[in-house]
Design a protein around this motif. Structure first.
Motif, PDB file in Angstrom:
ATOM      1  N   ASP A 163      -3.464   6.745  -0.286  1.00 33.82           N
ATOM      2  CA  ASP A 163      -4.343   5.901   0.515  1.00 33.82           C
ATOM      3  C   ASP A 163      -3.736   4.522   0.746  1.00 33.82           C
ATOM      4  O   ASP A 163      -3.832   3.961   1.844  1.00 33.82           O
ATOM      5  CB  ASP A 163      -5.709   5.757  -0.162  1.00 33.82           C
ATOM      6  CG  ASP A 163      -6.437   7.088  -0.306  1.00 33.82           C
ATOM      7  OD1 ASP A 163      -6.036   8.050   0.379  1.00 33.82           O
ATOM      8  OD2 ASP A 163      -7.386   7.164  -1.108  1.00 33.82           O
ATOM      9  N   GLY A 164      -3.118   3.971  -0.308  1.00 36.90           N
ATOM     10  CA  GLY A 164      -2.488   2.663  -0.164  1.00 36.90           C
ATOM     11  C   GLY A 164      -1.335   2.691   0.819  1.00 36.90           C
ATOM     12  O   GLY A 164      -1.157   1.772   1.621  1.00 36.90           O
ATOM     13  N   ALA A 165      -0.538   3.758   0.790  1.00 42.67           N
ATOM     14  CA  ALA A 165       0.588   3.876   1.722  1.00 42.67           C
ATOM     15  C   ALA A 165       0.094   3.995   3.157  1.00 42.67           C
ATOM     16  O   ALA A 165       0.674   3.394   4.079  1.00 42.67           O
ATOM     17  CB  ALA A 165       1.448   5.078   1.354  1.00 42.67           C
ATOM     18  N   LYS A 166      -0.981   4.757   3.372  1.00 44.05           N
ATOM     19  CA  LYS A 166      -1.549   4.874   4.725  1.00 44.05           C
ATOM     20  C   LYS A 166      -2.018   3.513   5.227  1.00 44.05           C
ATOM     21  O   LYS A 166      -1.818   3.156   6.391  1.00 44.05           O
ATOM     22  CB  LYS A 166      -2.712   5.862   4.721  1.00 44.05           C
ATOM     23  CG  LYS A 166      -2.312   7.318   4.571  1.00 44.05           C
ATOM     24  CD  LYS A 166      -3.545   8.212   4.564  1.00 44.05           C
ATOM     25  CE  LYS A 166      -3.164   9.670   4.358  1.00 44.05           C
ATOM     26  NZ  LYS A 166      -4.375  10.540   4.282  1.00 44.05           N
ATOM     27  N   PHE A 167      -2.664   2.746   4.344  1.00 41.67           N
ATOM     28  CA  PHE A 167      -3.140   1.402   4.712  1.00 41.67           C
ATOM     29  C   PHE A 167      -1.962   0.517   5.123  1.00 41.67           C
ATOM     30  O   PHE A 167      -1.988  -0.122   6.185  1.00 41.67           O
ATOM     31  CB  PHE A 167      -3.880   0.779   3.521  1.00 41.67           C
ATOM     32  CG  PHE A 167      -4.242  -0.667   3.719  1.00 41.67           C
ATOM     33  CD1 PHE A 167      -5.427  -1.017   4.339  1.00 41.67           C
ATOM     34  CD2 PHE A 167      -3.392  -1.679   3.277  1.00 41.67           C
ATOM     35  CE1 PHE A 167      -5.765  -2.366   4.522  1.00 41.67           C
ATOM     36  CE2 PHE A 167      -3.716  -3.017   3.460  1.00 41.67           C
ATOM     37  CZ  PHE A 167      -4.904  -3.352   4.079  1.00 41.67           C
ATOM     38  N   VAL A 168      -0.930   0.473   4.285  1.00 44.82           N
ATOM     39  CA  VAL A 168       0.219  -0.400   4.560  1.00 44.82           C
ATOM     40  C   VAL A 168       0.890   0.000   5.865  1.00 44.82           C
ATOM     41  O   VAL A 168       1.198  -0.855   6.719  1.00 44.82           O
ATOM     42  CB  VAL A 168       1.221  -0.362   3.392  1.00 44.82           C
ATOM     43  CG1 VAL A 168       2.487  -1.148   3.743  1.00 44.82           C
ATOM     44  CG2 VAL A 168       0.586  -0.924   2.127  1.00 44.82           C
ATOM     45  N   ARG A 169       1.128   1.291   6.061  1.00 36.62           N
ATOM     46  CA  ARG A 169       1.810   1.755   7.273  1.00 36.62           C
ATOM     47  C   ARG A 169       0.994   1.425   8.520  1.00 36.62           C
ATOM     48  O   ARG A 169       1.552   1.022   9.554  1.00 36.62           O
ATOM     49  CB  ARG A 169       2.077   3.257   7.184  1.00 36.62           C
ATOM     50  CG  ARG A 169       3.141   3.627   6.170  1.00 36.62           C
ATOM     51  CD  ARG A 169       3.564   5.085   6.286  1.00 36.62           C
ATOM     52  NE  ARG A 169       4.641   5.381   5.341  1.00 36.62           N
ATOM     53  CZ  ARG A 169       4.457   5.982   4.172  1.00 36.62           C
ATOM     54  NH1 ARG A 169       3.246   6.394   3.827  1.00 36.62           N
ATOM     55  NH2 ARG A 169       5.479   6.201   3.356  1.00 36.62           N
ATOM     56  N   HIS A 170      -0.310   1.598   8.440  1.00 35.26           N
ATOM     57  CA  HIS A 170      -1.156   1.328   9.598  1.00 35.26           C
ATOM     58  C   HIS A 170      -1.083  -0.144   9.990  1.00 35.26           C
ATOM     59  O   HIS A 170      -0.925  -0.471  11.171  1.00 35.26           O
ATOM     60  CB  HIS A 170      -2.605   1.717   9.277  1.00 35.26           C
ATOM     61  CG  HIS A 170      -3.546   1.557  10.430  1.00 35.26           C
ATOM     62  ND1 HIS A 170      -3.800   2.557  11.341  1.00 35.26           N
ATOM     63  CD2 HIS A 170      -4.291   0.490  10.844  1.00 35.26           C
ATOM     64  CE1 HIS A 170      -4.659   2.130  12.250  1.00 35.26           C
ATOM     65  NE2 HIS A 170      -4.972   0.870  11.970  1.00 35.26           N
TER      66      HIS A 170
END
Length: 344
Positions: free
Chosen positions: A298-305
């Motif tokens: 979830d954290g990686a999705k947030f950062v990438r977005h």
């Protein structure tokens, strides 16, 4: 309240020594891990734009008992405000104190012993003055053998992730104090009554519910907390998801430039993260490690977005003040965070 010496003794015995490694292989692994950590500092700085002082936190290459000792020390610091609050409300005395500290020491030792065979590396932000980076050499060797990874590539890959955490805390100096303050607030909510017995009963009910098709997580963290505690834990979950996801994004962003076999490593490691065996999966669930894996995703999705929409400079606004940290809900809805923080 916790017999830390007993915790270390039990944890070290349960952890075991790890794989059999020749002396020359061990020396090479230690040297490559140290070199990988050193090299990663500049790679992380160039990719993220975060500037941390060189050598601002020591790098320790440790064995499993060394990791157990380091984490017992960290837990003692981390839990100090909670222990102080509980003893202030209901000071233990006599046989209750003696027996209770042994019981909690054994419990903590069991947790440390299980984790000591799993952890590859860790940044300990609570070690004064600037934290320290721990790299667990036997576990790195064990996993690289297990997934058939190129040792040199895999060691640098591990270092990239953990060095990102070192940069996060040393380039953002208020982060350490912010986490301490949140733990202090959590301590204020603690009551020494029958919380342990109530929590264990709820854990067992939840686990039975999962066996009967229930949807609860079964995590001790999720099940023991009051509504107020869960709100504080949600805030900490948002921070930890950010930190873990950011480190994963850095690993995946930098890796292809410097690690030839990074695609194979990532694929094999993701499969391994799922855990093996019924007991391993149960312990992971109870200790909240399932939630930990969700933090990475979830954290990686947030950062990438956010980086895709606002660029790395836009994303780096998150490090300016604690008010800019995402909540647990915003981790799942990065546009909401951008509206709140980047609207101007």
């Amino acid at each position: 309240m916790v017999d830390w010496d007993l915790a270390v003794s039990i944890g070290s015995k349960l952890a075991g020594e790890g794989p059999t490694v020749r002396l020359d292989e061990a020396a090479k692994a230690v040297a490559e891990l140290r070199a990988g950590a050193e090299r990663s500092t500049g790679l992380v700085r160039d990719f993220t734009g975060l500037v941390a002082r060189d050598h601002s936190a020591p790098v320790l290459v440790v064995d499993r008992p060394g990791w157990v000792q380091a984490n017992a020390d960290a837990f003692a610091i981390l839990l100090d405000p909670i222990v102080a609050k509980l003893t202030e409300k209901k000071p233990p005395s006599g046989i209750t104190a003696a027996v209770g500290s042994k019981i909690t020491g054994a419990e903590v030792g069991g947790v440390l012993g299980f984790l000591a065979s799993k952890v590859l590396g860790q940044f300990d932000p609570f070690h004064a003055p600037d934290g320290r980076l721990l790299l667990v050499a036997p576990n790195v060797v064990h996993v690289e053998r297990e997934i058939g990874a190129d040792p040199t590539d895999f060691r640098l890959w591990v270092c990239l992730h953990e060095e990102t955490h070192r940069v996060q805390f040393t380039a953002v100096p208020w982060m350490r104090e912010h986490l301490f303050s949140q733990i202090g607030k959590l301590a204020e909510t603690m009551e020494p009554s029958n919380a342990l017995e109530d929590g264990i009963e709820r854990v067992m009910r939840a686990l039975r519910g999962r066996g009967e098709g229930g949807t609860g997580s079964g995590s001790l963290i999720d099940l023991v907390g009051s509504p107020e505690q869960k709100a504080l834990l949600d805030g900490l979950t948002g921070v930890m998801s950010l930190l873990e996801g950011h480190a994963d994004v850095v690993m995946d962003g930098v890796g292809p430039q410097v690690i030839p076999s990074v695609a194979k490593i990532r694929s094999s490691f993701n499969e391994r993260r799922k855990g093996v065996g019924v007991l391993d999966r149960l312990l992971r669930r109870l200790l909240g490690l399932d939630a930990k894996m969700a933090q990475y995703r979830d954290g990686a999705k947030f950062v990438r977005h956010v980086v895709d929409k606002a660029g790395m400079n836009g994303f780096n606004v998150v490090w300016e003040t604690p008010d800019h940290l995402p909540s647990k809900a915003e981790i799942a809805d990065p546009d909401a965070w951008m509206t709140r923080v980047l609207a101007t």
